[in-house]
Design a protein around this motif. Structure first.
Motif, PDB file in Angstrom:
ATOM      1  N   ASP A 148     -17.606  37.636   7.643  1.00 46.51           N
ATOM      2  CA  ASP A 148     -16.340  36.969   7.358  1.00 46.51           C
ATOM      3  C   ASP A 148     -15.631  36.558   8.656  1.00 46.51           C
ATOM      4  OD1 ASP A 148     -15.196  39.278   8.386  1.00 46.51           O
ATOM      5  OD2 ASP A 148     -14.497  40.020   6.456  1.00 46.51           O
ATOM      6  N   GLU A 149     -14.561  35.792   8.505  1.00 43.90           N
ATOM      7  CA  GLU A 149     -13.860  35.249   9.661  1.00 43.90           C
ATOM      8  C   GLU A 149     -13.255  36.339  10.547  1.00 43.90           C
ATOM      9  OE1 GLU A 149     -10.289  32.111  10.660  1.00 43.90           O
ATOM     10  OE2 GLU A 149     -11.526  31.768   8.889  1.00 43.90           O
ATOM     11  N   ALA A 150     -12.693  37.383   9.935  1.00 43.24           N
ATOM     12  CA  ALA A 150     -12.080  38.475  10.706  1.00 43.24           C
ATOM     13  C   ALA A 150     -13.126  39.174  11.575  1.00 43.24           C
ATOM     14  CB  ALA A 150     -11.402  39.468   9.774  1.00 43.24           C
ATOM     15  N   THR A 151     -14.314  39.376  11.038  1.00 41.61           N
ATOM     16  CA  THR A 151     -15.400  39.999  11.805  1.00 41.61           C
ATOM     17  C   THR A 151     -15.808  39.103  12.965  1.00 41.61           C
ATOM     18  OG1 THR A 151     -16.181  41.114   9.809  1.00 41.61           O
ATOM     19  CG2 THR A 151     -17.739  40.954  11.638  1.00 41.61           C
ATOM     20  N   CYS A 152     -15.880  37.804  12.711  1.00 44.51           N
ATOM     21  CA  CYS A 152     -16.229  36.841  13.770  1.00 44.51           C
ATOM     22  C   CYS A 152     -15.203  36.872  14.898  1.00 44.51           C
ATOM     23  CB  CYS A 152     -16.333  35.427  13.206  1.00 44.51           C
ATOM     24  SG  CYS A 152     -17.749  35.165  12.141  1.00 44.51           S
TER      25      CYS A 152
END
Length: 140
Positions: free
Chosen positions: A2-6
């Motif tokens: 997901d974007e937060a992990t990226c």
């Protein structure tokens, strides 16, 4: 991925999380195999080739991606699981199928020890095994 992990992964590696970099990282993070530049372009229709290449170059400098050479279609890129932007501690061999042209990560296969002569300083290892993958072997 997901974007937060990226965003977290980019920041941990000292890379400013821009929209394009997040998209490129997410594409690599969701792939089960290393990707060529052509495959990246095909999967990311919203970003032009030069911006994808710039992001991959920056990621490589910060130990966020590995480059794998030795397949039939040039350099392939894969997400690196190193712990920071200073060191690349995610070394593993790869297998290139000569029939289907896919390149596979062999993350759980131990790398052989290479004893270099004095004066040589190891920076990276590209270990490519070539042959036929299990899927192609079944279709014989």
């Amino acid at each position: 991925m997901d974007e937060a992990t990226c965003v977290k992964l980019l920041e941990e590696h000292g890379v400013k999380p821009t929209a394009n970099r997040i998209v490129v990282l997410k594409t690599l993070g969701t792939s089960m195999m290393p990707l060529s530049m052509a495959e990246m372009e095909h999967r990311i229709a919203t970003i032009d080739k030069s911006n994808i290449f710039r992001a991959l170059t920056l990621f490589r400098e910060h130990h966020l991606v590995h480059t794998i050479e030795g397949g039939s279609d040039g350099i392939r890129y894969e997400l690196c699981h190193s712990h920071d932007h200073q060191h690349d501690d995610d070394r593993h061999p790869h297998f290139h199928c000569e029939r289907c042209q896919q390149t596979y990560c062999l993350e759980h296969v131990e790398m052989p020890h290479i004893a270099l002569p004095p004066g040589f300083d190891l920076h990276t290892i590209d270990f490519i095994i070539k042959g036929t993958c299990p899927h192609c072997n079944k279709s014989e």
